[in-house]
Every structure is written in C-alpha cells, then in structure tokens.
Design a protein around this motif. Structure first.
Motif, short mmCIF file in Angstrom:
data_model
loop_
_atom_site.label_atom_id
_atom_site.label_comp_id
_atom_site.label_asym_id
_atom_site.label_seq_id
_atom_site.Cartn_x
_atom_site.Cartn_y
_atom_site.Cartn_z
N VAL A 28 0.50 -1.00 -0.12
CA VAL A 28 0.30 0.33 0.42
C VAL A 28 1.31 1.04 -0.21
N GLU A 29 0.86 2.25 -0.24
CA GLU A 29 0.98 3.36 -0.97
C GLU A 29 0.03 4.90 -0.94
N ALA A 30 0.11 5.38 -0.10
CA ALA A 30 -0.23 6.65 -0.26
C ALA A 30 -0.32 7.36 -1.55
N THR A 31 -1.34 7.98 -2.07
CA THR A 31 -0.36 8.73 -3.00
C THR A 31 -1.32 10.46 -2.93
N ASP A 32 -1.36 11.21 -3.50
CA ASP A 32 -1.78 12.69 -3.63
C ASP A 32 -3.44 12.39 -2.67
N SER A 33 -3.92 11.35 -3.66
CA SER A 33 -5.84 11.36 -3.27
C SER A 33 -6.20 10.32 -2.37
N GLY A 34 -5.29 9.78 -1.91
CA GLY A 34 -5.64 8.38 -0.90
C GLY A 34 -4.82 7.63 -0.91
N LEU A 35 -5.49 5.79 -0.82
CA LEU A 35 -4.20 4.50 -0.55
C LEU A 35 -4.21 3.98 -2.09
N LEU A 36 -3.69 3.56 -2.15
CA LEU A 36 -2.84 2.42 -3.16
C LEU A 36 -2.45 1.28 -2.80
N PHE A 37 -3.65 0.47 -2.97
CA PHE A 37 -3.09 -1.14 -2.36
C PHE A 37 -2.97 -1.82 -3.55
N THR A 38 -1.57 -2.47 -3.74
CA THR A 38 -1.42 -3.69 -5.24
C THR A 38 -1.23 -5.19 -5.09
N PHE A 39 -1.97 -5.21 -5.47
CA PHE A 39 -2.53 -6.78 -5.01
C PHE A 39 -1.11 -8.10 -5.50
N THR A 40 -0.71 -9.22 -5.83
CA THR A 40 -0.18 -9.89 -6.74
C THR A 40 -0.71 -11.83 -5.61
N GLY A 41 -0.41 -11.87 -6.96
CA GLY A 41 -0.93 -13.80 -6.55
C GLY A 41 -2.82 -14.12 -6.41
N GLN A 42 -2.51 -15.18 -6.06
CA GLN A 42 -3.35 -15.68 -5.74
C GLN A 42 -4.14 -15.05 -3.68
N LEU A 43 -5.76 -14.60 -4.33
CA LEU A 43 -5.76 -14.23 -3.51
C LEU A 43 -6.93 -15.18 -2.48
N HIS A 44 -6.31 -15.98 -1.89
CA HIS A 44 -7.17 -17.17 -1.63
C HIS A 44 -7.94 -17.40 0.21
N ALA A 45 -8.30 -17.76 0.69
CA ALA A 45 -8.76 -17.97 2.48
C ALA A 45 -7.63 -17.91 2.94
N ALA A 46 -6.30 -18.44 3.63
CA ALA A 46 -5.46 -18.19 4.12
C ALA A 46 -4.50 -17.16 3.86
N ALA A 47 -4.73 -16.63 2.64
CA ALA A 47 -3.69 -15.22 2.20
C ALA A 47 -4.57 -13.81 2.52
N CYS A 48 -5.69 -14.28 2.37
CA CYS A 48 -6.88 -12.60 2.82
C CYS A 48 -6.87 -12.76 4.12
N GLY A 49 -7.24 -14.31 5.18
CA GLY A 49 -6.59 -13.99 6.77
C GLY A 49 -5.53 -13.28 6.94
N ALA A 50 -4.25 -13.43 6.55
CA ALA A 50 -3.49 -13.21 7.07
C ALA A 50 -2.86 -11.49 6.06
N MET A 51 -3.62 -10.89 5.76
CA MET A 51 -3.68 -9.86 5.54
C MET A 51 -4.65 -8.97 5.17
N ASN A 52 -5.78 -9.71 6.31
CA ASN A 52 -6.93 -8.30 6.52
C ASN A 52 -7.08 -7.53 7.73
N ASP A 53 -6.91 -7.97 8.73
CA ASP A 53 -6.34 -7.01 9.64
C ASP A 53 -5.43 -5.45 9.19
N ASP A 54 -4.58 -5.96 8.67
CA ASP A 54 -3.31 -5.20 7.88
C ASP A 54 -3.95 -4.37 7.31
N LEU A 55 -5.12 -5.00 6.25
CA LEU A 55 -5.39 -3.81 5.10
C LEU A 55 -6.81 -2.95 5.90
N MET A 56 -7.42 -4.31 6.70
CA MET A 56 -8.50 -3.10 6.90
C MET A 56 -8.18 -1.60 8.15
#
Length: 105
Positions: free
Chosen positions: A8-36
């Motif tokens: 994630v990077e801050a831009t002039d207008s907000g936040l840009l999240f750049t995702f990679t790979g497979q966003l399966h249940a385990a990956a989402c569980g691991a990243m969801n708290d930081d993302l939110m």
C-alpha cells in the motif's frame, strides 16, 4: 506497508493497494487486519490494483464489500482486473453492483 500479497502506498488522493498472486482464504486471513487498519486510518479514497492477481476467493470478495461499505463517502475503485478475476466478480453479481462496469471494461 507491505505483506506477502499486497503493498500500500499513499498517493495525493488516498491509498493505492497493489495485490499480487492468489488471494485465497489463507492469504486474505493473513492480510485482512493490516489492510482494514490502513483503510480505516485513511480519510481519502481507496484504489485496489488487481493487475497481478490470478485468483480471488470469496473471502477476498467479502473484503472488497467491507472496504466498499467503509469507504462509501470517500470512494473506492478497483482497477486492472484480469479476465479470470473479472469472471469471479461477475458470477458473484459484484461487477455491476460495485460500479466496476463503468471503470473496467
């Protein structure tokens, strides 16, 4: 901030999240708290770039819906959606519901 599946990077207008790979249940569980946490701390719009994503599970769709609801007044956009991922959004009925047909053909 960066995790295995997104940065994630801050831009002039907000936040840009750049995702990679497979966003399966385990990956989402691991990243969801930081993302939110990043989404909730930001007052501006949020953009999800899915250009390097090859698979999304229902848990990622749930994250998308949560972010969309959280950022309703600030703005939320998804860009660079690969055809196989676009298919999942369409089958779930989210493509048009999120207004993605206006920004992604």
């Amino acid at each position: 901030m960066s995790t295995e599946n997104f940065s994630v990077e801050a831009t002039d207008s907000g936040l840009l999240f750049t995702f990679t790979g497979q966003l399966h249940a385990a990956a989402c569980g691991a990243m969801n708290d930081d993302l939110m946490a990043a989404v909730e701390e930001n007052d501006g719009p949020v953009v999800f770039d899915l250009g390097a994503v090859t698979f999304v599970a229902s848990s990622f769709l749930r994250t998308v819906l949560t972010v969309n609801r959280t950022k309703a007044k600030d703005g939320f956009t998804i860009i660079n959606v690969q055809p196989e991922v676009k298919k999942v959004f369409k089958m779930a009925g989210l493509w048009d519901a999120l207004g993605m047909s206006k920004t992604n053909s």
